[in-house]
Write an enzyme that holds these catalytic residues in place. Structure first.
Site, short mmCIF file in Angstrom:
data_model
loop_
_atom_site.label_atom_id
_atom_site.label_comp_id
_atom_site.label_asym_id
_atom_site.label_seq_id
_atom_site.Cartn_x
_atom_site.Cartn_y
_atom_site.Cartn_z
N PRO A 1 50.79 49.74 44.71
CA PRO A 1 49.80 49.72 43.43
C PRO A 1 48.81 48.08 43.18
CG PRO A 1 52.18 50.17 42.36
CD PRO A 1 52.23 49.90 43.83
N CYS A 2 49.00 47.52 44.45
CA CYS A 2 47.78 46.16 43.54
C CYS A 2 46.77 46.50 42.60
CB CYS A 2 47.44 45.81 44.56
SG CYS A 2 46.18 46.75 46.14
N HIS A 3 45.94 47.60 42.42
CA HIS A 3 45.02 47.91 41.44
C HIS A 3 45.85 47.69 40.29
CE1 HIS A 3 47.29 51.95 41.73
NE2 HIS A 3 46.60 52.13 40.47
#
Length: 292
Positions: A249-251
């Site tokens: 989950p780089c967001h």
């Protein structure tokens, strides 16, 4: 093959609405204005947005305000604390609940995926179509195809560059169940990922797995979590190189100034992901407080 024609018109409207709401937040646009911006009646827009997000557009926008994000960043003193805040006894429990990650060996890294067979297919998601690629050892790529990046062929080329000697084959029937589970996780059935990256990149990606859904952290949080608090630029590069959207989950990483920042798969998609996850986390928290 271009997927421009398969982009969900509903999600395109959602993304445009989010951009319009954020751009005009200070003057608090009315529901009628937002609906008009996406060419829908107020009734149909309210219904469309509520069905997608589970909450009203106004509540959704509150999740993206600087004040709200500042409170969330303050709550995430460390990634371990962020995991505890989500009700998990230890960061490793996140892997047990949803995602496990395996990095290729140094020899496999040098071989560029030689001997691996990679199945791929494009599937609908709440955020438009996505190209998912998987080997027998796990998902090795997930690329969101939004209105700014609608070309499946370009996404496949990126995957091939990361696994230059692997054998790729179209097999949507095999990847469809994985795509469905990626956006609707099933308890007790974690998804397995296989990634090819440097040791530093893999450390960053493992740290991202400890950020719970509905929470955000800064690049400083991630840098401290991997024991390199000054390596902010390198952390940013590793976050941007994430080959598996949503599942790694780089967001959920934003700037410490509470600016959401850029996103490999489009800034509107980053806002949509963060708000969508926060809405789901809020509903789950309410559900847990209501007695059976």
């Amino acid at each position: 093959m271009s997927t421009a024609d398969t982009l969900s018109p509903d999600y395109q409207r959602i993304a445009r609405a989010i951009q319009f709401l954020e751009a005009n937040f200070r003057r608090q646009p009315s529901l009628d204005e937002v609906a008009d911006a996406v060419s829908l009646s107020p009734f149909h827009f309210q219904r469309l947005f509520s069905e997608w997000a589970g909450i009203s557009p106004k509540r959704f926008l509150q999740f993206l305000t600087a004040d709200f994000l500042k409170e969330r960043l303050a709550r995430a003193g460390s990634l371990a604390e962020a995991a505890a805040d989500a009700g998990l006894s230890a960061p490793s429990r996140l892997h047990d609940l949803f995602v496990t990650l395996e990095a290729v060996t140094p020899q496999e890294y040098r071989s560029g995926g030689a001997g691996l067979r990679v199945a791929y297919g494009t599937h609908p998601t709440p955020f438009g179509p996505a190209l998912l690629a998987a080997t027998e050892r796990g998902i090795c790529g997930l690329h969101l195809l939004d209105a700014t990046r609608p070309d499946e062929a370009a996404a496949l080329l990126e995957l091939r560059k990361n696994w230059p000697r692997a054998d790729f084959e179209p097999a949507a029937e095999r990847t469809a169940p994985l795509a469905a589970q990626a956006f609707a996780p099933t308890a007790g059935q974690p998804l397995h990922l296989l990634v090819r990256g440097t040791n530093f990149q893999v450390k960053v990606w493992e740290a991202l797995l400890r950020v719970p859904a509905g929470q955000v952290v800064s690049y400083q949080h991630v840098a401290r979590a991997i024991g390199q608090p000054r390596a902010l630029q390198a952390v940013g590069s590793a976050v941007g190189a994430n080959p598996v959207a949503v599942l790694i989950p780089c967001h959920r990483v934003i700037r410490k100034e509470c600016v959401l920042g850029e996103y490999r798969w489009g800034s509107a998609t980053k806002k949509a992901l963060i708000g969508w996850e926060m809405a789901r986390a809020e509903r789950e928290a309410v559900r847990q407080t209501v007695p059976d």
